[in-house]
Structure formats: structure tokens, C-alpha cells
Design a protein around this motif. Structure first.
Motif, PDB file in Angstrom:
ATOM      1  N   VAL A 185     -47.229  18.183  -0.526  1.00 56.20           N
ATOM      2  CA  VAL A 185     -46.234  17.865   0.586  1.00 56.20           C
ATOM      3  C   VAL A 185     -46.897  16.807   1.447  1.00 56.20           C
ATOM      4  O   VAL A 185     -46.072  15.919   1.907  1.00 56.20           O
ATOM      5  CB  VAL A 185     -45.908  19.182   1.379  1.00 56.20           C
ATOM      6  CG1 VAL A 185     -45.310  18.806   2.793  1.00 56.20           C
ATOM      7  CG2 VAL A 185     -45.179  20.075   0.505  1.00 56.20           C
ATOM      8  N   PHE A 186     -48.198  16.907   1.995  1.00 58.34           N
ATOM      9  CA  PHE A 186     -48.633  16.116   3.052  1.00 58.34           C
ATOM     10  C   PHE A 186     -49.347  14.688   2.309  1.00 58.34           C
ATOM     11  O   PHE A 186     -49.313  13.939   3.342  1.00 58.34           O
ATOM     12  CB  PHE A 186     -49.410  16.889   3.770  1.00 58.34           C
ATOM     13  CG  PHE A 186     -48.819  17.995   4.576  1.00 58.34           C
ATOM     14  CD1 PHE A 186     -47.969  17.599   5.563  1.00 58.34           C
ATOM     15  CD2 PHE A 186     -49.252  19.286   4.319  1.00 58.34           C
ATOM     16  CE1 PHE A 186     -47.145  18.750   6.026  1.00 58.34           C
ATOM     17  CE2 PHE A 186     -48.697  20.225   4.940  1.00 58.34           C
ATOM     18  CZ  PHE A 186     -47.709  20.197   5.958  1.00 58.34           C
ATOM     19  N   ASN A 187     -50.070  14.665   1.288  1.00 57.22           N
ATOM     20  CA  ASN A 187     -50.693  13.564   0.894  1.00 57.22           C
ATOM     21  C   ASN A 187     -50.021  12.488   0.015  1.00 57.22           C
ATOM     22  O   ASN A 187     -50.271  11.549   0.114  1.00 57.22           O
ATOM     23  CB  ASN A 187     -51.810  13.905  -0.003  1.00 57.22           C
ATOM     24  CG  ASN A 187     -52.821  14.854   0.760  1.00 57.22           C
ATOM     25  OD1 ASN A 187     -52.870  15.042   1.687  1.00 57.22           O
ATOM     26  ND2 ASN A 187     -53.965  15.275  -0.144  1.00 57.22           N
ATOM     27  N   VAL A 188     -48.541  12.782  -0.366  1.00 63.85           N
ATOM     28  CA  VAL A 188     -47.723  11.700  -0.872  1.00 63.85           C
ATOM     29  C   VAL A 188     -46.529  12.206  -0.233  1.00 63.85           C
ATOM     30  O   VAL A 188     -46.093  13.169   0.163  1.00 63.85           O
ATOM     31  CB  VAL A 188     -47.645  11.947  -2.390  1.00 63.85           C
ATOM     32  CG1 VAL A 188     -49.033  11.585  -2.984  1.00 63.85           C
ATOM     33  CG2 VAL A 188     -47.311  13.350  -3.070  1.00 63.85           C
ATOM     34  N   ASP A 189     -45.656  10.965  -0.401  1.00 63.50           N
ATOM     35  CA  ASP A 189     -44.273  11.188   0.029  1.00 63.50           C
ATOM     36  C   ASP A 189     -43.318  11.842  -0.614  1.00 63.50           C
ATOM     37  O   ASP A 189     -42.570  12.759  -0.230  1.00 63.50           O
ATOM     38  CB  ASP A 189     -43.542   9.725   0.293  1.00 63.50           C
ATOM     39  CG  ASP A 189     -42.122   9.672   0.740  1.00 63.50           C
ATOM     40  OD1 ASP A 189     -42.086  10.106   2.137  1.00 63.50           O
ATOM     41  OD2 ASP A 189     -41.249   9.497   0.329  1.00 63.50           O
ATOM     42  N   ASN A 190     -43.278  11.985  -1.987  1.00 67.74           N
ATOM     43  CA  ASN A 190     -42.596  12.655  -2.789  1.00 67.74           C
ATOM     44  C   ASN A 190     -43.322  12.777  -4.172  1.00 67.74           C
ATOM     45  O   ASN A 190     -43.528  11.778  -4.765  1.00 67.74           O
ATOM     46  CB  ASN A 190     -41.128  12.118  -3.132  1.00 67.74           C
ATOM     47  CG  ASN A 190     -40.326  12.880  -3.896  1.00 67.74           C
ATOM     48  OD1 ASN A 190     -40.378  12.889  -5.198  1.00 67.74           O
ATOM     49  ND2 ASN A 190     -39.494  13.626  -3.228  1.00 67.74           N
ATOM     50  N   TYR A 191     -43.893  14.095  -4.300  1.00 68.29           N
ATOM     51  CA  TYR A 191     -44.732  14.234  -5.550  1.00 68.29           C
ATOM     52  C   TYR A 191     -44.021  14.212  -6.987  1.00 68.29           C
ATOM     53  O   TYR A 191     -44.448  13.972  -7.930  1.00 68.29           O
ATOM     54  CB  TYR A 191     -45.241  15.580  -5.440  1.00 68.29           C
ATOM     55  CG  TYR A 191     -44.626  16.759  -5.527  1.00 68.29           C
ATOM     56  CD1 TYR A 191     -44.163  17.468  -6.461  1.00 68.29           C
ATOM     57  CD2 TYR A 191     -44.247  17.460  -4.173  1.00 68.29           C
ATOM     58  CE1 TYR A 191     -43.222  18.685  -6.522  1.00 68.29           C
ATOM     59  CE2 TYR A 191     -43.500  18.543  -4.150  1.00 68.29           C
ATOM     60  CZ  TYR A 191     -43.221  19.200  -5.251  1.00 68.29           C
ATOM     61  OH  TYR A 191     -42.420  20.355  -5.288  1.00 68.29           O
ATOM     62  N   PHE A 192     -42.715  14.236  -6.827  1.00 68.17           N
ATOM     63  CA  PHE A 192     -41.930  14.216  -8.206  1.00 68.17           C
ATOM     64  C   PHE A 192     -41.905  12.644  -8.476  1.00 68.17           C
ATOM     65  O   PHE A 192     -42.312  12.285  -9.572  1.00 68.17           O
ATOM     66  CB  PHE A 192     -40.361  14.469  -7.828  1.00 68.17           C
ATOM     67  CG  PHE A 192     -40.166  15.881  -7.831  1.00 68.17           C
ATOM     68  CD1 PHE A 192     -40.279  16.869  -8.840  1.00 68.17           C
ATOM     69  CD2 PHE A 192     -39.629  16.573  -6.495  1.00 68.17           C
ATOM     70  CE1 PHE A 192     -39.900  18.144  -8.977  1.00 68.17           C
ATOM     71  CE2 PHE A 192     -39.881  17.947  -6.481  1.00 68.17           C
ATOM     72  CZ  PHE A 192     -39.499  18.744  -7.526  1.00 68.17           C
ATOM     73  N   GLU A 193     -41.538  11.564  -7.516  1.00 69.21           N
ATOM     74  CA  GLU A 193     -41.602  10.408  -7.886  1.00 69.21           C
ATOM     75  C   GLU A 193     -43.063   9.720  -8.263  1.00 69.21           C
ATOM     76  O   GLU A 193     -43.431   9.066  -8.874  1.00 69.21           O
ATOM     77  CB  GLU A 193     -40.977   9.512  -6.593  1.00 69.21           C
ATOM     78  CG  GLU A 193     -40.883   8.167  -6.903  1.00 69.21           C
ATOM     79  CD  GLU A 193     -40.145   7.418  -5.742  1.00 69.21           C
ATOM     80  OE1 GLU A 193     -39.479   6.393  -5.799  1.00 69.21           O
ATOM     81  OE2 GLU A 193     -40.020   7.961  -4.526  1.00 69.21           O
ATOM     82  N   PHE A 194     -44.028  10.443  -7.290  1.00 70.92           N
ATOM     83  CA  PHE A 194     -45.312  10.129  -7.568  1.00 70.92           C
ATOM     84  C   PHE A 194     -45.726  10.359  -8.944  1.00 70.92           C
ATOM     85  O   PHE A 194     -46.443   9.488  -9.484  1.00 70.92           O
ATOM     86  CB  PHE A 194     -46.283  10.747  -6.477  1.00 70.92           C
ATOM     87  CG  PHE A 194     -47.745  10.223  -6.495  1.00 70.92           C
ATOM     88  CD1 PHE A 194     -48.218   9.193  -5.892  1.00 70.92           C
ATOM     89  CD2 PHE A 194     -48.534  11.320  -7.035  1.00 70.92           C
ATOM     90  CE1 PHE A 194     -49.417   8.860  -6.031  1.00 70.92           C
ATOM     91  CE2 PHE A 194     -49.938  11.084  -7.225  1.00 70.92           C
ATOM     92  CZ  PHE A 194     -50.295   9.929  -6.670  1.00 70.92           C
ATOM     93  N   LEU A 195     -45.512  11.607  -9.234  1.00 67.47           N
ATOM     94  CA  LEU A 195     -45.974  11.809 -10.609  1.00 67.47           C
ATOM     95  C   LEU A 195     -45.366  10.834 -11.717  1.00 67.47           C
ATOM     96  O   LEU A 195     -45.811  10.523 -12.883  1.00 67.47           O
ATOM     97  CB  LEU A 195     -45.568  13.107 -11.017  1.00 67.47           C
ATOM     98  CG  LEU A 195     -45.813  13.771 -12.387  1.00 67.47           C
ATOM     99  CD1 LEU A 195     -47.214  13.652 -12.730  1.00 67.47           C
ATOM    100  CD2 LEU A 195     -45.160  15.196 -12.655  1.00 67.47           C
ATOM    101  N   SER A 196     -43.858  10.708 -11.707  1.00 70.32           N
ATOM    102  CA  SER A 196     -43.421   9.891 -12.582  1.00 70.32           C
ATOM    103  C   SER A 196     -43.982   8.398 -12.680  1.00 70.32           C
ATOM    104  O   SER A 196     -44.146   7.881 -13.666  1.00 70.32           O
ATOM    105  CB  SER A 196     -41.838   9.601 -12.294  1.00 70.32           C
ATOM    106  OG  SER A 196     -41.213   8.881 -13.241  1.00 70.32           O
ATOM    107  N   ILE A 197     -44.235   7.941 -11.486  1.00 70.99           N
ATOM    108  CA  ILE A 197     -44.751   6.360 -11.440  1.00 70.99           C
ATOM    109  C   ILE A 197     -46.200   6.543 -12.324  1.00 70.99           C
ATOM    110  O   ILE A 197     -46.523   5.638 -12.906  1.00 70.99           O
ATOM    111  CB  ILE A 197     -45.012   5.862 -10.077  1.00 70.99           C
ATOM    112  CG1 ILE A 197     -43.546   5.773  -9.514  1.00 70.99           C
ATOM    113  CG2 ILE A 197     -45.604   4.569 -10.072  1.00 70.99           C
ATOM    114  CD1 ILE A 197     -43.339   5.392  -8.061  1.00 70.99           C
ATOM    115  N   GLN A 198     -47.156   7.581 -11.851  1.00 66.46           N
ATOM    116  CA  GLN A 198     -48.373   7.690 -12.264  1.00 66.46           C
ATOM    117  C   GLN A 198     -48.426   7.721 -13.907  1.00 66.46           C
ATOM    118  O   GLN A 198     -49.351   7.445 -14.536  1.00 66.46           O
ATOM    119  CB  GLN A 198     -49.100   8.995 -11.657  1.00 66.46           C
ATOM    120  CG  GLN A 198     -49.329   8.493 -10.110  1.00 66.46           C
ATOM    121  CD  GLN A 198     -50.005   7.208  -9.722  1.00 66.46           C
ATOM    122  OE1 GLN A 198     -50.952   6.948 -10.399  1.00 66.46           O
ATOM    123  NE2 GLN A 198     -49.536   6.514  -8.809  1.00 66.46           N
ATOM    124  N   CYS A 199     -47.354   8.611 -14.236  1.00 68.86           N
ATOM    125  CA  CYS A 199     -47.338   8.603 -15.709  1.00 68.86           C
ATOM    126  C   CYS A 199     -47.017   7.208 -16.554  1.00 68.86           C
ATOM    127  O   CYS A 199     -47.484   7.027 -17.528  1.00 68.86           O
ATOM    128  CB  CYS A 199     -46.121   9.654 -16.177  1.00 68.86           C
ATOM    129  SG  CYS A 199     -46.500  11.407 -15.854  1.00 68.86           S
TER     130      CYS A 199
END
Length: 338
Positions: A185-199
Motif C-alpha cells: 500500500v505505502f511503497n508503491v502507488d498501485n501494486y497491480f500496475e507495478f507488478l504488470s510493468i515489472q513483469c
């Protein structure tokens, strides 16, 4: 101002929700009765007025506010709470909890993931086996609760150059879950979008390290022939990138792999040529062995005495018969070659 990332998740102070609900309702009933009795008594002394004020405050202000502290969580759900902007703690279900009524639940903002599709937890797929996509994930976020169940991410196909510079089309699927709600919740803005981009980034990094295909003689890992090794490398790469978001990668694998359309036809011809060459090599090796064996047996049994010229003719005929693509046509020789 402290801008350091949050690394540890802590449990939010809480009490049994059912006990607090019953106690609050009873106190509200008692204070309402006390307020009514005090108002109907007609007494105007200071003690009665103070009692009426206390009863009125609890019955009509404090009591209703306490209801805001009641939280219900289902199995594999969590709720991240903040108090006046500070991280208060995380509730993990299942259960009926009572927390500070002034805390606020925090969840990532709902944004549309364009590079991949997020599915709801695996256990909540429909009867046909297909999972709801990003719409399902958005509805999960509307409740301000974070799912701790295993979820899937199907990234769209993308064009990447392999180790030899050949463009290939690849897509991956990642099975993941949230293990640290505070980081998510606090380290990234949106972990759904963050995961997709990192994949997407991890898939590109892995594909650049390996060729699409490699022959068995070379003993080199390839995207097509070393699927298990590539999957492990991909999982480690994605996990390293999403550690800061508190996510755990359970599995990562390639779901689609092909040459780009502009080189697909040429690569198919190359594969066919390689297969033909390998088959011819095997046929020739077998034919030479059979010819050698035939000559050795003829010589051992003294069936026929062949000079070098006749041996050469026999070898030529046997190789033609054994290596030809078509059935040989017999020729009857009515004379002698001498």
C-alpha cells in the motif's frame, strides 16, 4: 519529513467486535433511558443537567461514532489502517474486529492496467474456469480490503529481440499474492500496475539472454527447449523486482512464444533445412555402416572375390539404394562390365 519506505507490517490493536457491538448498544439504550428519565423528571439541579448532557452525548454522538470502528473480514482478506496520516496497523481476517473509530482504511487507487490483465483470486473463477479480468480486481478495491489470495496476471504479447537479435513474440503468466500489506500500500502507488510493468521488464531482460532455439549439439539453453529453466529465471527476476511492493511470486511461465511475423517464414525454412540435414547425416552414417558390414561378410565367407574396381561399384550401388529418397529401379545386366 520521513520518506523512508515501510518494510515491516504490524498488527493493528483491536478488540472483539461482537463484544464491543453488544456493549455499545447496551450503553446507548441505558443512556437514552437515562436522558429520557432526566428530561421527564423536571429537575433543574446541576447534577441532573450534567447527567443528561453525558447521556445525550453518548447516546447521540459517541455511541454512533463507535460503530465506525467495527470491521468485518473474510478469510484471506486484510485491511490496512491509518490514523491521522500515520500507519496504524493491519487487520488480517477472518473475524469481527473493533478498532479505533477514527482510523481510515487505505487501498491503492483504482487504475486501468494497460500492459496486462489482472484476474481475481483463483478460487473465485467461474464454473467455466475463466477468471474475471481487471473489472473484478477493481471491484475488490472498492471495499478498501486487500485480498491475500493467489491471483494471476496475464501479460499481453510483446515483441522482444532474443540473444541472437531475432524478434520474437512472447507473453507470460504470473501467479502471485500479497504477503506484506504495508509495503503493497505505502511503497508503491498501485501494486497491480507495478507488478504488470515489472513483469514486462523481466520478460524483456530474460528473453535477451537466450536464443529462441538451439541445437542439441550446442548444449545451450534456449527459450523453446529450456522452458523449466527459463521459468525459474523469470520467477527470480520478477520476485527481485517486486520485493519492495510486498508481493510473492508463486509461479511464472511463458504462455506464448513464436517468431515475429516478418521472420517467421524464413525461420521455418531454416528449421526444416536443419531437420533435413540432420536426417541425411543419420542416413549416410547408417548406409556407410551397412556397406562396410556387407563387404566384411562377403570377404569373410569367400562368397565372391572382388577387386578394388568392383568394390567401388558395389559401394556406389549400395549407397544409392540406401540413401535415395525413392525406391531403386532394378537394372538387369546381360553382359559383363569387362
Amino acid at each position: 519529513m520521513n520518506q523512508n519506505p515501510i518494510n515491516e507490517e504490524k498488527s493493528a490493536p483491536s478488540f472483539n467486535g461482537m463484544t464491543m457491538l453488544i456493549l455499545d448498544i447496551l450503553l446507548m439504550i441505558v443512556t437514552i433511558v437515562g436522558f429520557v428519565i432526566g428530561a421527564s423528571s423536571g429537575k433543574t439541579d446541576a447534577g441532573t443537567i450534567v447527567l443528561m448532557v453525558i447521556c445525550g452525548l453518548y447516546a447521540f454522538l459517541i455511541g454512533p461514532i463507535l460503530f465506525a470502528g467495527l470491521k468485518v473480514l473474510k478469510p484471506n482478506e486484510a485491511m490496512v489502517l491509518t490514523l491521522f496520516g500515520n500507519y496504524y496497523g493491519t487487520l488480517r481476517g477472518p473475524g469481527f474486529f473493533f478498532v479505533n473509530p477514527f482510523v481510515a482504511s487505505v487501498c491503492p487507487s483504482i487504475v486501468q492496467v494497460t500492459s496486462g490483465s489482472i484476474s481475481v483470486p483463483i478460487s473465485e473463477t467461474n464454473a467455466g474456469g475463466s477468471a474475471h479480468k481487471a473489472q473484478g480486481a477493481s471491484s475488490k478495491q472498492a471495499s478498501k480490503k486487500i485480498s491475500l489470495k493467489a491471483m494471476t496476471l496475464n501479460n499481453e504479447k510483446q515483441k522482444v529481440n532474443d540473444a541472437l537479435g531475432n524478434p520474437v513474440i512472447i507473453s507470460i503468466v504470473v501467479i502471485w499474492r500479497v504477503v506484506n500489506t504495508a509495503k503493497a500500500v505505502f511503497n508503491v502507488d498501485n501494486y497491480f500496475e507495478f507488478l504488470s510493468i515489472q513483469c514486462d521488464s523481466a520478460a524483456r531482460n530474460i528473453v535477451r539472454l537466450y536464443p529462441y532455439d538451439a541445437s542439441e549439439e550446442e548444449g545451450e539453453k534456449s527459450l523453446r527447449g529450456s522452458s523449466q529453466e527459463i521459468a525459474e529465471s523469470l520467477k527470480e527476476e520478477v520476485q527481485r523486482k517486486v520485493d519492495m511492493a510486498g508481493l510473492e511470486i508463486l509461479e511464472a511461465r511463458i504462455t506464448h512464444l513464436s517468431y515475429a511475423p516478418e521472420i517467421a517464414a524464413a525461420m521455418l525454412q531454416r528449421q526444416q533445412a536443419s531437420a533435413i540435414i540432420a536426417a541425411r547425416q543419420m542416413i549416410v552414417e547408417g548406409a556407410v555402416g551397412m556397406v562396410e558390414m556387407a563387404l566384411a561378410k562377403l570377404n569373410d565367407r569367400n562368397i565372391v572375390d572382388l577387386d578394388e574396381e568392383r568394390k567401388a561399384a558395389m559401394v556406389s550401388n549400395l549407397l544409392v539404394v540406401l540413401c535415395a529418397n525413392k525406391d531403386p529401379q532394378p537394372i538387369v545386366n546381360s553382359g559383363s562390365i569387362y
